[in-house]
Scaffold this motif. Sequence first.
Motif, PDB file in Angstrom:
ATOM      1  N   GLU A 185      14.418   5.910   2.488  1.00  0.00           N
ATOM      2  CA  GLU A 185      14.876   4.616   3.279  1.00  0.00           C
ATOM      3  C   GLU A 185      16.167   4.123   2.453  1.00  0.00           C
ATOM      4  OE1 GLU A 185      12.879   2.706   5.326  1.00  0.00           O
ATOM      5  OE2 GLU A 185      12.248   4.629   5.646  1.00  0.00           O
ATOM      6  N   HIS A 186      16.880   3.213   3.148  1.00  0.00           N
ATOM      7  CA  HIS A 186      17.848   2.688   2.675  1.00  0.00           C
ATOM      8  C   HIS A 186      17.795   1.983   1.499  1.00  0.00           C
ATOM      9  CE1 HIS A 186      21.569  -0.302   2.642  1.00  0.00           C
ATOM     10  NE2 HIS A 186      22.111   0.530   3.580  1.00  0.00           N
ATOM     11  N   ALA A 187      18.858   1.656   0.602  1.00  0.00           N
ATOM     12  CA  ALA A 187      18.478   1.071  -0.732  1.00  0.00           C
ATOM     13  C   ALA A 187      18.149  -0.257  -0.492  1.00  0.00           C
ATOM     14  CB  ALA A 187      20.165   1.005  -1.360  1.00  0.00           C
ATOM     15  N   ALA A 188      18.501  -0.983   0.536  1.00  0.00           N
ATOM     16  CA  ALA A 188      17.871  -2.290   0.790  1.00  0.00           C
ATOM     17  C   ALA A 188      16.335  -2.362   0.696  1.00  0.00           C
ATOM     18  CB  ALA A 188      18.346  -2.928   2.261  1.00  0.00           C
ATOM     19  N   VAL A 189      15.745  -1.166   1.310  1.00  0.00           N
ATOM     20  CA  VAL A 189      14.240  -0.976   1.181  1.00  0.00           C
ATOM     21  C   VAL A 189      13.770  -0.506   0.027  1.00  0.00           C
ATOM     22  CG1 VAL A 189      12.216  -0.072   2.347  1.00  0.00           C
ATOM     23  CG2 VAL A 189      14.184  -0.722   3.688  1.00  0.00           C
ATOM     24  N   LEU A 190      14.403   0.486  -0.405  1.00  0.00           N
ATOM     25  CA  LEU A 190      13.810   1.054  -1.757  1.00  0.00           C
ATOM     26  C   LEU A 190      13.972   0.364  -2.826  1.00  0.00           C
ATOM     27  CD1 LEU A 190      15.172   4.973  -1.411  1.00  0.00           C
ATOM     28  CD2 LEU A 190      12.530   4.090  -1.349  1.00  0.00           C
ATOM     29  N   ASP A 191      15.172  -0.149  -2.997  1.00  0.00           N
ATOM     30  CA  ASP A 191      15.424  -1.079  -4.361  1.00  0.00           C
ATOM     31  C   ASP A 191      14.725  -2.422  -4.394  1.00  0.00           C
ATOM     32  OD1 ASP A 191      17.222   0.744  -5.016  1.00  0.00           O
ATOM     33  OD2 ASP A 191      18.995  -0.451  -4.761  1.00  0.00           O
ATOM     34  N   THR A 192      14.430  -3.024  -2.976  1.00  0.00           N
ATOM     35  CA  THR A 192      13.502  -4.303  -3.122  1.00  0.00           C
ATOM     36  C   THR A 192      12.032  -3.801  -3.339  1.00  0.00           C
ATOM     37  OG1 THR A 192      15.111  -5.085  -1.463  1.00  0.00           O
ATOM     38  CG2 THR A 192      12.843  -6.253  -1.442  1.00  0.00           C
ATOM     39  N   ALA A 193      11.438  -2.796  -2.777  1.00  0.00           N
ATOM     40  CA  ALA A 193      10.028  -2.349  -2.949  1.00  0.00           C
ATOM     41  C   ALA A 193       9.923  -2.029  -4.508  1.00  0.00           C
ATOM     42  CB  ALA A 193       9.873  -0.835  -2.460  1.00  0.00           C
ATOM     43  N   HIS A 194      10.914  -1.433  -5.018  1.00  0.00           N
ATOM     44  CA  HIS A 194      10.742  -1.272  -6.819  1.00  0.00           C
ATOM     45  C   HIS A 194      10.972  -2.526  -7.326  1.00  0.00           C
ATOM     46  CE1 HIS A 194      10.269   3.084  -6.267  1.00  0.00           C
ATOM     47  NE2 HIS A 194      11.518   3.292  -5.837  1.00  0.00           N
ATOM     48  N   ALA A 195      11.797  -3.333  -6.857  1.00  0.00           N
ATOM     49  CA  ALA A 195      11.967  -4.618  -7.463  1.00  0.00           C
ATOM     50  C   ALA A 195      10.484  -5.584  -7.348  1.00  0.00           C
ATOM     51  CB  ALA A 195      12.931  -5.626  -7.031  1.00  0.00           C
ATOM     52  N   ILE A 196       9.840  -5.433  -6.251  1.00  0.00           N
ATOM     53  CA  ILE A 196       8.670  -6.218  -6.212  1.00  0.00           C
ATOM     54  C   ILE A 196       7.502  -5.475  -6.884  1.00  0.00           C
ATOM     55  CG2 ILE A 196       6.808  -6.547  -4.373  1.00  0.00           C
ATOM     56  CD1 ILE A 196       8.852  -6.991  -2.067  1.00  0.00           C
ATOM     57  N   GLY A 197       7.595  -4.160  -6.923  1.00  0.00           N
ATOM     58  CA  GLY A 197       6.386  -3.640  -7.839  1.00  0.00           C
ATOM     59  C   GLY A 197       5.292  -3.028  -6.812  1.00  0.00           C
ATOM     60  N   LYS A 198       4.378  -2.107  -7.380  1.00  0.00           N
ATOM     61  CA  LYS A 198       3.294  -1.500  -6.617  1.00  0.00           C
ATOM     62  C   LYS A 198       4.015  -0.711  -5.450  1.00  0.00           C
ATOM     63  CE  LYS A 198       0.328  -5.625  -7.683  1.00  0.00           C
ATOM     64  NZ  LYS A 198      -0.892  -6.419  -7.157  1.00  0.00           N
ATOM     65  N   CYS A 199       4.748  -0.032  -5.688  1.00  0.00           N
ATOM     66  CA  CYS A 199       5.492   0.588  -4.680  1.00  0.00           C
ATOM     67  C   CYS A 199       4.969   2.317  -4.736  1.00  0.00           C
ATOM     68  CB  CYS A 199       7.183   0.565  -4.969  1.00  0.00           C
ATOM     69  SG  CYS A 199       7.922   1.744  -3.883  1.00  0.00           S
ATOM     70  N   HIS A 200       4.856   2.744  -3.505  1.00  0.00           N
ATOM     71  CA  HIS A 200       4.452   4.066  -3.359  1.00  0.00           C
ATOM     72  C   HIS A 200       5.371   4.809  -2.331  1.00  0.00           C
ATOM     73  CE1 HIS A 200       2.200   7.243  -1.120  1.00  0.00           C
ATOM     74  NE2 HIS A 200       1.948   7.657  -2.139  1.00  0.00           N
ATOM     75  N   GLU A 201       5.895   5.814  -2.776  1.00  0.00           N
ATOM     76  CA  GLU A 201       6.926   6.475  -1.994  1.00  0.00           C
ATOM     77  C   GLU A 201       6.271   7.608  -1.146  1.00  0.00           C
ATOM     78  OE1 GLU A 201      10.580   7.945  -3.598  1.00  0.00           O
ATOM     79  OE2 GLU A 201      11.133   6.062  -4.364  1.00  0.00           O
TER      80      GLU A 201
END
Length: 357
Positions: A95-111
């Motif tokens: 994903e674009h950083a806009a998605v990846l970085d936001t997902a990691h910032a929110i937490g509970k992220c699975h790639e």
Amino acid sequence: MIYLDYQATTPLAPEARDAMLQWLDGPDGTGFGNPHSPHRMGRMAAAAVDLARDRVAALFPPNGKVIFTSGATEAINLAMRGCPGNGAISVSAIEHAAVLDTAHAIGKCHELNVAADGQCNAKQDIPANTRLVAVMQVNNEIGVIQPTVEFHRKAKEAGALYLCDAVQAFGKMPLAGADMIAVSAHKLHGPKGIGALWVRNGIELDPQQTGGGQEANLRSGTLSPALCAGFGAAAKVAAERMDEDAAHVEALWNRARELFADWELNGSAEARWHGNLNIRKAGLDVARLMSDCRDVMFSAGSACASGSGRPSHVLQAIGLDAAQAKSSIRLGFGRYTAISDLETAAEKVKIAASQQG
């Protein structure tokens, strides 16, 4: 200069420029009104926004609403942060950083893992307690089209919402079915500074930007009629020219593949938007190549991460090592690219690459 960086941004369409000028001041000086004001000038500006919204909406699936934002990054943040529930977020590794970085910032992220051809593996399971799945339609670095239909189905089966980053697909092909779709105007020959989030009817998001609630109580702030009008005009032209543009891109792709026949292609050649040519040559010093070809505008991977010094996370996700990723370049072309310009640029790039020894 020859511009071959269409994934980073696209030239402004003349139709979009003309539409914008009317709402910067207007021929009689009355085009600068606030579209949220009740007087005549305000109503005129509001009508321009409504027309633009209809034109942009025509490129989306039915049964949803268009929320104007400052761009796809804001649209993605609104979708991901405003999505109801406390479960996990599953996102593809490319994903674009806009998605990846936001997902990691929110937490509970699975790639979600990706195959060597650049497609997210549709056979993998969505983890339990997932509230949102995010898989883009066309990857911005390698142009590979993702199996969005399968992931939309998997999200439904898991009881999750599905967000699609369609920035690189918007105006170029029919959009994937989704619960939310994020797009940006400047990737389809519209102005920078405006994008949209399409939200399927019945989905309730929590606002992330409070104030006047101008955009359906989901996004606050005074809209720019000029930006909206430019976006709308670009969308209208894209809808009218979609087949013509695709045919032109296909001709450019076929010629580019001939010109760079001895370079390695990154990602699938078939499941791909053919306006994106991501290629590599062993031992290539891309920084030196860009310096030697200053009149050819191309990218070393993703423009959004340029200057970081890090290898592309997309190229690493498809199995390339750091050296292979750093020896890759991306050529992007489209509506206003002439085949003669592509040929001239290719000659310059190949000569400069050969001089590296």
